[in-house]
Every structure is written in C-alpha cells, then in structure tokens.
Design an enzyme around this catalytic site. Sequence first.
Site, mmCIF file in Angstrom:
data_model
loop_
_atom_site.group_PDB
_atom_site.id
_atom_site.type_symbol
_atom_site.label_atom_id
_atom_site.label_comp_id
_atom_site.label_asym_id
_atom_site.label_seq_id
_atom_site.Cartn_x
_atom_site.Cartn_y
_atom_site.Cartn_z
ATOM 1 N N THR A 180 2.153 33.919 36.371
ATOM 2 C CA THR A 180 3.601 34.092 36.204
ATOM 3 C C THR A 180 3.889 35.580 36.333
ATOM 4 O OG1 THR A 180 3.375 34.407 33.837
ATOM 5 C CG2 THR A 180 3.727 32.148 34.592
ATOM 6 N N GLU A 326 4.747 27.299 36.411
ATOM 7 C CA GLU A 326 4.043 26.318 35.581
ATOM 8 C C GLU A 326 4.197 24.889 36.106
ATOM 9 O OE1 GLU A 326 5.852 28.814 34.669
ATOM 10 O OE2 GLU A 326 5.133 29.739 32.819
ATOM 11 N N LYS A 431 25.767 35.036 23.499
ATOM 12 C CA LYS A 431 26.390 34.349 22.361
ATOM 13 C C LYS A 431 27.600 35.153 21.904
ATOM 14 C CE LYS A 431 25.208 31.228 18.852
ATOM 15 N NZ LYS A 431 24.184 30.578 18.071
ATOM 16 N N TRP A 436 28.307 29.806 23.256
ATOM 17 C CA TRP A 436 27.519 30.306 24.387
ATOM 18 C C TRP A 436 28.372 30.501 25.636
ATOM 19 C CZ3 TRP A 436 23.043 32.113 23.058
ATOM 20 C CH2 TRP A 436 22.328 31.535 22.016
HETATM 21 P P1 ADP Z 1 9.869 34.212 37.344
HETATM 22 O O1 ADP Z 1 9.696 34.124 35.870
HETATM 23 O O2 ADP Z 1 9.293 35.375 38.006
HETATM 24 O O3 ADP Z 1 11.292 33.974 37.792
HETATM 25 P P2 ADP Z 1 9.226 31.624 38.395
HETATM 26 O O4 ADP Z 1 9.349 31.720 39.837
HETATM 27 O O5 ADP Z 1 8.185 30.757 37.821
HETATM 28 O O6 ADP Z 1 8.952 33.037 37.862
HETATM 29 O O7 ADP Z 1 10.645 31.294 37.804
HETATM 30 C C1 ADP Z 1 11.011 30.112 37.191
HETATM 31 C C2 ADP Z 1 12.406 30.228 36.668
HETATM 32 O O8 ADP Z 1 13.335 30.404 37.732
HETATM 33 C C3 ADP Z 1 12.899 28.989 35.967
HETATM 34 O O9 ADP Z 1 12.446 28.926 34.629
HETATM 35 C C4 ADP Z 1 14.407 29.155 36.057
HETATM 36 O O10 ADP Z 1 14.899 29.980 35.032
HETATM 37 C C5 ADP Z 1 14.593 29.860 37.371
HETATM 38 N N1 ADP Z 1 15.057 28.899 38.383
HETATM 39 C C6 ADP Z 1 14.326 28.265 39.307
HETATM 40 N N2 ADP Z 1 15.097 27.479 40.071
HETATM 41 C C7 ADP Z 1 16.374 27.592 39.606
HETATM 42 C C8 ADP Z 1 17.630 27.016 39.969
HETATM 43 N N3 ADP Z 1 17.763 26.177 40.975
HETATM 44 N N4 ADP Z 1 18.709 27.377 39.248
HETATM 45 C C9 ADP Z 1 18.610 28.245 38.218
HETATM 46 N N5 ADP Z 1 17.456 28.821 37.841
HETATM 47 C C10 ADP Z 1 16.346 28.507 38.517
#
Ligand code: ADP
Length: 536
Positions: A180, A326, A431, A436
């Site tokens: 990650t 993940e 918040k 929210w």
């Molecule tokens: P990073 O933490 O670097 O962004 P990831 O690529 O694993 O690593 O990111 C996952 C996160 O990206 C998700 O937990 C979410 O918050 C965000 N995410 C992924 N797809 C979407 C989407 N379609 N809309 C909003 N958020 C998204």
Amino acid sequence: MRSTMQDAPLLIRDIVRHGQWMYADKEIFTATPTGIVSGTFAEVALRAERLAAALTRLGVSRDDRVATLMWNNQTHMEVYLAVPSMGAILHTLNLRLFPDQLVFIINHADDKVIVVDANLVPLLARIKEHIGSVRHIIVNGSMPDAPFEVLDYEELLEAEEPGFDWPDLDEDDAAVMCYTSGTTGEPKGVVYSHRSTWLHSLASTSANSIAFSDRDRCLLVVPMFHVNAWGAAYTAFMAGTELIMPQMFLQGEPLLNMISELRPTLALGVPTIWNDLLRAASEHPHPDLSSLNRILAGGAAVPRFMIEAFRDRHGVDVLQGWGMTETSPLVAVSLPPRGVTGDRETDYRVKAGRVMAGVEIRLTNEEGAVVPRDGAAVGEFELRGPWITGSYYGADAPELFRDGWLRTGDIGTLDPHGFMVITDRSKDMIKSGGEWISSVQLETTVMGHDDVYEAAVIAVADDRWHERPLCVVVRTPGSQVSAEELREYLSTFVAKWWLPEHWSFVETLPKTSVGKFNKRELRRLYAEGELEVSTL
Ligand code: ADP
C-alpha cells in the site's frame, strides 16, 4: 456428498499458456521515444520462458521475491508472466515513492532480484547501498556505464532457450505482492495468490464488470506498479485483450496521439489522467477518441462532469470502478442496470459501482453493528472474499479487520441492489456542527464548473463548528473565476451549510504516487501556512 469434478489448481502459468496458444497473434504495443514497438502474445510468452530459465540460472527459486522498477512496457509484461509461473513472487515497486520508502519496502519484502528500466537506474543508484538482500540487478535497455554491477536483460534471454517447464504449484501459493502507498503509517504488503489472481481475472472478464475480451485493445495507463495495473495484465492474457503500454508518456497529448494511432477500445486509469485527456482533446483541432467505447476510471471518485464530457463530446462511456490494494483491487463497477436511460443512467455511473460476484460486502456503524442496505444509512464498507486480503505480509494490523472482514476505511451507502456510494475516506471526512460533510461530493461538484480544472477539499479546524471545508482550486488557463462565483455555483447542488467559506487558488494540486489528489500533503501545506486562503 463430494462432487465428481476434477481437482485442478488455478495457476497463473495456465493463464500464460492459454494466451500463448489461443491468442498467439494478439499484440502488446509499447510507446518509445522513437515510436511504437510491438510483440505478439506468443513472442512475449516465449521470452517469459527464457526469462524464467535465466532467473533460475541466477539462483532464483520458489518463493524468492523478484522486484520490478519499471514503466508499463512489454518487458514488464514478460516479468509479470514469468515470475509467478516459475513459483517465485513478483513484487512491483512504485517508481514514484521516496527513496527511503523504496528502501523500506525492498528490505521488508526481502527482494533478491530487481529488474529495472534503464532510465530508472539513477533512482536505484540512490538507494543501492541500503538494499542488502538484492543479489542481482537486471537492466532493461542499454546501460553502457552503469554506476554498479548490472546484468543485461537481452543478453540473459539470448543465452537461454524457450520451453521452460513451468512447475506444478499449489493454487494458494503466493504469486504477486504489492505494498500500500503508506498514506497512513508504514507501507504494508499485500500478497496475492495464484487462485486470487485467477478468480479476479475471470471476474474482470464478466459482462457485468469490465468485460475484457478478444475484441478489445486496452490502453493501460494505470501503472503496472499500482495494484498490478488493476489485474489487467493477467486478464488480458486470459481474455485475448491487446495492450497498449504508454511507458512514461502519460500526459493528455501523447495519450491522445496513441488513441488516434492505435485505436484502443478500452482504457484504464485514475480520473486525473482522464481529466488531462479531456483538456488535451479540447485544445486539439480534431481530437479522435472514436475507437474507445469505454473508459474504466477508478482509484478515486469520478466527477459527473467527466462522465458527461466523455459521452457528449466524444461518445465514450465512462465506467467507474472501486477497489484498493487490499482487494486485488476490483470490487465494484458502475455499470447502469438495463432499461435506465438519460440522467438516471449517469446517476449510476457516478456511483462507485455495483459489487461483483465473489465479494461479500456490508456496512457497519461506529459501534461495529451492521446497518441496512437501503441507499440511505451511512457506514464503513467491510469486505471479504477470495481476492480480498485476510492479513498483511509480516505486519500485524488487527484494527483493519473485524471478524474476518477487511475494514476499508471508506464511508458511504449501499443500496438494495449492491451499488456503493462513497462519501469519503474516514480520515478525509469533515465534521461540521456534529454533521458530516462529504469532501468527495464537494470537489466532484465544483469540478463541474467550466472554469475549474481540478479541485480538492480538506477539513480545517473551526472554533464554532469544529471543522469546516477548505476548497483548493486550480482554475482552467486564463480563467479568473472567484470564490464567490464558485460558492454560488455550488449552492445549486449542495445544502447551504455545506458551502465552503475557505478557498484557495493554486497552480497545481499535489498528487500521490499513483496520481490521486494528495490530501495529506494539502493538509500539511495548510498547517504550515503555505496555502494562501481567503475566507468569505
Ligand atoms: P492509496 O491508499 O494510495 O490511494 P489504493 O490505490 O489502494 O491506495 O487506494 C484505495 C482507496 O482509493 C480506496 O480505499 C478509496 O478510498 C479510493 N477509491 C478507489 N476507488 C474509488 C472510487 N471509485 N471512488 C472513490 N474513492 C475510490
């Protein structure tokens, strides 16, 4: 009673064999400074066999980690195919990480070999002293005066014969690992198995998700170090989908040229990339995106204006996908249900997506109780399934799991038909006065204004309301749009108490290593007084 079906493990080597045979003539195109080069699936698979032989000769054996520090290109694909098929573990390194993060990850994963693109050797040179586990560095491309001892990728392959005998493995053996990005704490390793990769690939070919098929040619903008290019490399070999690899040519203009020249039907990448492509197309006298029938945008929320602009100006459908490192990553795709048309169709595309078969999902509140799937109750998404991780490699993180479910940290709603709407990552929520405010909704809405190129919203402390939104905007070139005008524009879409009173106009927004808005960096800039903020 037991079934009478045969017991065959799901192995990546069989995806390789399938693509090599069934789709032998399909091509992988790579952009280079001197033009496009290509290789067929058959050639790529044979080169993967030679690579496996070369790696074996270098002492790579079962479970050894072979890392890549590479752009999206054909050679990277060869490493993708060879390493898991020979029983070793592919570890893709994010070339945009800071050197000390790379050092941490390489040591933590205990990488034995690194395959590196020649133009990234200087990056490796900066950390070479600190990565003791690495025994061999293999360079892709010409490197006459390397700063340390290296092996030449082509020479290694030339010394071997094709026909490597892929071993029998257990389908639960580790195949690939990704870390990650570490936006919160140390980067954490996620290990995918042969089985999880297989099932994720199969799900990606479903007509209810991305529907990769042999009628597609896919422009792969999402980096191969970002969650396995969202699984596309393996899915492509499984489905016969051709790939276009852009290497470092990731701006709107070169992408526009690649699209008109190589005519992809499908493209994958984060929304910031597609925003830049829209900009480049609007500045081009005859932009030609006519080959594209769909774009999969994911990794961050996709603004409504982007979906409408691609549809209305270029006839291209935007699909949104939701996922995380993940989760391999694909969990949901926003394909509108049959019979839905017009604005309602777009309403579905704006959602994060509908959950695919194979993944179980639930929403929980702050006490951990499950809340209804009614499209209204808000909670944190929790997931489980065969391509959802159950733990992290060499790191304990019990707070990220609940009774065997992965806690995503994403907050939103789930409707009765399985469509997810994301309001925020929990750490980005605002918040205000006990209620929210969704930063995602504010920023995706304000980006619909013609004078706004990009926008991100963060929470700032407020004596009266606890927190209030600060909207940081990049104007389109030549625009002088004011905070008052943007607030007025927003007021037609969101509740009055959501309207930001704090605004900042900047030249560029900081991005993460995979191209998303970097809110952590924005918060730092704000805290250190480096943002010029006006308050209405
Ligand atoms: P990073 O933490 O670097 O962004 P990831 O690529 O694993 O690593 O990111 C996952 C996160 O990206 C998700 O937990 C979410 O918050 C965000 N995410 C992924 N797809 C979407 C989407 N379609 N809309 C909003 N958020 C998204």
